[in-house]
Write an enzyme that holds these catalytic residues in place. Structure first.
Site, mmCIF file in Angstrom:
data_model
loop_
_atom_site.group_PDB
_atom_site.id
_atom_site.type_symbol
_atom_site.label_atom_id
_atom_site.label_comp_id
_atom_site.label_asym_id
_atom_site.label_seq_id
_atom_site.Cartn_x
_atom_site.Cartn_y
_atom_site.Cartn_z
ATOM 1 N N GLY A 31 0.736 -1.220 0.098
ATOM 2 C CA GLY A 31 0.011 0.122 -0.168
ATOM 3 C C GLY A 31 0.757 1.084 -0.106
ATOM 4 O O GLY A 31 2.097 1.159 -0.529
ATOM 5 N N LEU A 33 0.534 3.587 -2.077
ATOM 6 C CA LEU A 33 0.976 3.662 -3.395
ATOM 7 C C LEU A 33 1.619 4.844 -3.948
ATOM 8 O O LEU A 33 0.975 5.852 -3.787
ATOM 9 C CB LEU A 33 -0.368 2.955 -4.111
ATOM 10 C CG LEU A 33 -1.100 1.681 -3.718
ATOM 11 C CD1 LEU A 33 -1.959 1.179 -4.825
ATOM 12 C CD2 LEU A 33 0.253 0.736 -3.561
ATOM 13 N N HIS A 37 4.733 2.357 -7.799
ATOM 14 C CA HIS A 37 3.727 0.967 -7.845
ATOM 15 C C HIS A 37 2.982 1.149 -9.284
ATOM 16 O O HIS A 37 2.839 0.402 -9.937
ATOM 17 C CB HIS A 37 2.804 1.104 -7.007
ATOM 18 C CG HIS A 37 3.356 0.893 -5.429
ATOM 19 N ND1 HIS A 37 3.359 1.775 -4.433
ATOM 20 C CD2 HIS A 37 4.109 -0.033 -5.022
ATOM 21 C CE1 HIS A 37 4.129 1.601 -3.311
ATOM 22 N NE2 HIS A 37 4.480 0.177 -3.789
ATOM 23 N N GLN A 61 7.884 -8.516 8.363
ATOM 24 C CA GLN A 61 9.019 -8.383 7.652
ATOM 25 C C GLN A 61 9.605 -6.902 8.146
ATOM 26 O O GLN A 61 10.679 -6.349 7.507
ATOM 27 C CB GLN A 61 8.796 -8.041 6.022
ATOM 28 C CG GLN A 61 7.932 -6.906 5.561
ATOM 29 C CD GLN A 61 7.745 -7.137 4.207
ATOM 30 O OE1 GLN A 61 7.145 -8.071 3.606
ATOM 31 N NE2 GLN A 61 8.206 -6.095 3.348
ATOM 32 N N GLY A 147 9.582 -4.068 -8.132
ATOM 33 C CA GLY A 147 10.385 -2.849 -8.579
ATOM 34 C C GLY A 147 11.954 -3.206 -8.197
ATOM 35 O O GLY A 147 12.181 -3.948 -7.447
ATOM 36 N N LYS A 149 14.194 -1.046 -7.384
ATOM 37 C CA LYS A 149 14.737 -0.528 -6.445
ATOM 38 C C LYS A 149 14.985 -1.227 -5.129
ATOM 39 O O LYS A 149 16.039 -1.452 -4.427
ATOM 40 C CB LYS A 149 13.837 0.708 -5.685
ATOM 41 C CG LYS A 149 14.411 1.187 -4.499
ATOM 42 C CD LYS A 149 13.617 2.455 -3.914
ATOM 43 C CE LYS A 149 12.555 1.980 -3.208
ATOM 44 N NZ LYS A 149 12.918 1.540 -1.865
ATOM 45 N N ASP A 150 14.157 -2.272 -4.859
ATOM 46 C CA ASP A 150 14.284 -3.518 -3.940
ATOM 47 C C ASP A 150 15.066 -4.678 -4.759
ATOM 48 O O ASP A 150 14.631 -5.639 -5.054
ATOM 49 C CB ASP A 150 13.069 -3.801 -3.360
ATOM 50 C CG ASP A 150 12.381 -2.707 -2.518
ATOM 51 O OD1 ASP A 150 13.253 -2.328 -1.492
ATOM 52 O OD2 ASP A 150 11.520 -2.336 -3.006
ATOM 53 N N SER A 186 7.549 4.449 -0.412
ATOM 54 C CA SER A 186 6.607 4.582 0.533
ATOM 55 C C SER A 186 7.144 5.369 1.615
ATOM 56 O O SER A 186 6.649 6.146 2.406
ATOM 57 C CB SER A 186 5.875 3.417 0.954
ATOM 58 O OG SER A 186 5.387 2.830 -0.067
ATOM 59 N N ARG A 187 8.615 5.146 2.005
ATOM 60 C CA ARG A 187 9.109 5.700 3.209
ATOM 61 C C ARG A 187 9.425 7.128 3.232
ATOM 62 O O ARG A 187 9.739 7.842 3.879
ATOM 63 C CB ARG A 187 10.207 4.830 3.615
ATOM 64 C CG ARG A 187 9.957 3.575 4.079
ATOM 65 C CD ARG A 187 11.085 2.936 4.980
ATOM 66 N NE ARG A 187 10.806 1.699 5.422
ATOM 67 C CZ ARG A 187 10.399 1.263 6.610
ATOM 68 N NH1 ARG A 187 10.153 2.061 7.481
ATOM 69 N NH2 ARG A 187 10.246 -0.075 6.807
HETATM 70 O O1 PAF Z 1 8.100 -4.665 -1.624
HETATM 71 C C1 PAF Z 1 7.191 -4.881 -0.852
HETATM 72 O O2 PAF Z 1 6.330 -3.850 -0.966
HETATM 73 C C2 PAF Z 1 6.984 -5.849 -0.104
HETATM 74 O O3 PAF Z 1 8.294 -6.318 0.425
HETATM 75 C C3 PAF Z 1 6.186 -7.053 -0.691
HETATM 76 C C4 PAF Z 1 6.931 -7.695 -2.055
HETATM 77 C C5 PAF Z 1 4.693 -6.577 -0.901
HETATM 78 C C6 PAF Z 1 5.991 -8.153 0.294
HETATM 79 O O4 PAF Z 1 5.359 -7.784 1.475
#
Ligand code: PAF
Length: 307
Positions: A31, A33, A37, A61, A147, A149-150, A186-187
């Protein structure tokens, strides 16, 4: 647009759509967003008949409950955003739904999950891999979009999908940036305005290293030094890591840049608001600080010959 809250309902819909010949794409999100996204949704739309977005802030997580509870949430805006983007289904499970049934089974990904964020955030990729596996099993998509970025998250998910034989194609999409170059996250909304201004140090660090490669620099220590020097110019920045890793395996690289290498950054940005920082340290947390990540693949083959 349909909003679905249970795995069983989503699986039943996936079965019906697949039987009718529809190609399904899933965009997993937590979320809050933003345009990053939406670029995933747009990419998904090009390759699939239906685009499904999952919105689930996965509590497992996060390192601590405080970080999970302050993660930005904007349910109504997210739904509106999905509607406007032409999303077909939003999957928004409750925590209990995702934790069911017995909490005894989880997914551990090996070496690729160990360095970088795996070291700074113990247990993080274990939780991400497990929840992504559950989302893939719930939505049964042909394609799933994440994405770049991650970058490490994407590598972990690709590894899990290959090792366990999930019948899905994982698609990575380019980083989307603000006008000043800060990667969308989002941060970002959690940053103090002054920290937000200084956060541009991340992309400056990536640019500095990339420019150095373009002019023939191949020495890893000097490349890392160029990147760190840009971050050190931001008084509110505290480096978590600045590392070069093999772009495929995320394994270590030797002292010269020979193959494409991932320059990965994780940096905390403190708040200049002393009262907030003191309040947080009394509570034993680091809540006024925000940790941002960014990355770029440095490819020696795309640049001038070595110095
Ligand atoms: O990248 C994210 O937003 C989260 O790590 C994901 C992949 C939705 C898993 O919770």
């Amino acid at each position: 647009m349909r909003v679905i809250g249970t795995t069983s309902e989503l699986q039943a819909l996936a079965d019906r759509e697949r039987a009718a010949g529809a190609k399904l794409a899933l965009v997993p999100t937590m979320g809050a967003l933003h345009a990053g996204h939406l670029s995933l949704v747009n990419e998904a739309r090009k390759r699939a008949d239906q685009v499904w977005v999952s919105i689930f802030v996965n509590p497992t997580q996060f390192e601590d409950a405080a970080d999970a509870s302050r993660y930005p949430r904007s349910w109504e805006e997210d739904l509106q955003c999905c509607r406007e983007a032409g999303v077909d289904v939003v999957f928004a499970p409750e925590c209990d739904e995702m934790a069911r049934p017995l909490r005894q089974t989880s997914i551990e990904v090996g070496e690729v999950a160990e360095p970088l964020c795996g070291r700074s955030r113990p247990g993080h990729f274990h939780a991400v891999a497990t929840v992504v596996a559950k989302l893939l099993l719930a939505a049964k998509p042909h394609l799933a979009f994440f994405g770049e970025k991650d970058y490490q998250q994407l590598a972990v998910i690709r590894c899990m999908v290959r090792d366990l034989g999930f019948d899905v194609e994982i698609v990575g999409a380019s980083i989307v940036r603000e006008v000043d170059g800060l990667a969308l996250s989002s941060r970002n909304v959690q940053l103090h305005p002054e920290a937000r201004r200084q956060a541009v140090a991340l992309v400056r660090a990536l640019d500095a290293a990339e420019n150095a490669v373009a002019t023939g620099e191949r020495d890893l220590a000097r490349l890392l030094q160029r990147a760190s020097a840009e971050i050190d110019k931001a008084p509110l920045a505290r480096i978590d890591y600045v590392e070069l890793r093999n772009a495929d395996s995320l394994g270590p690289v030797t002292d010269k840049l020979v193959d494409p290498a991932l320059l990965a950054l994780a940096v905390w940005f403190d708040s200049p608001d002393r009262d907030a920082a003191e309040r947080d340290s009394r509570d034993g947390g680091e809540r006024s600080a925000v940790r941002l990540i960014d990355n770029r693949v440095l490819d020696p083959r795309r640049s001038a010959s070595p110095q």
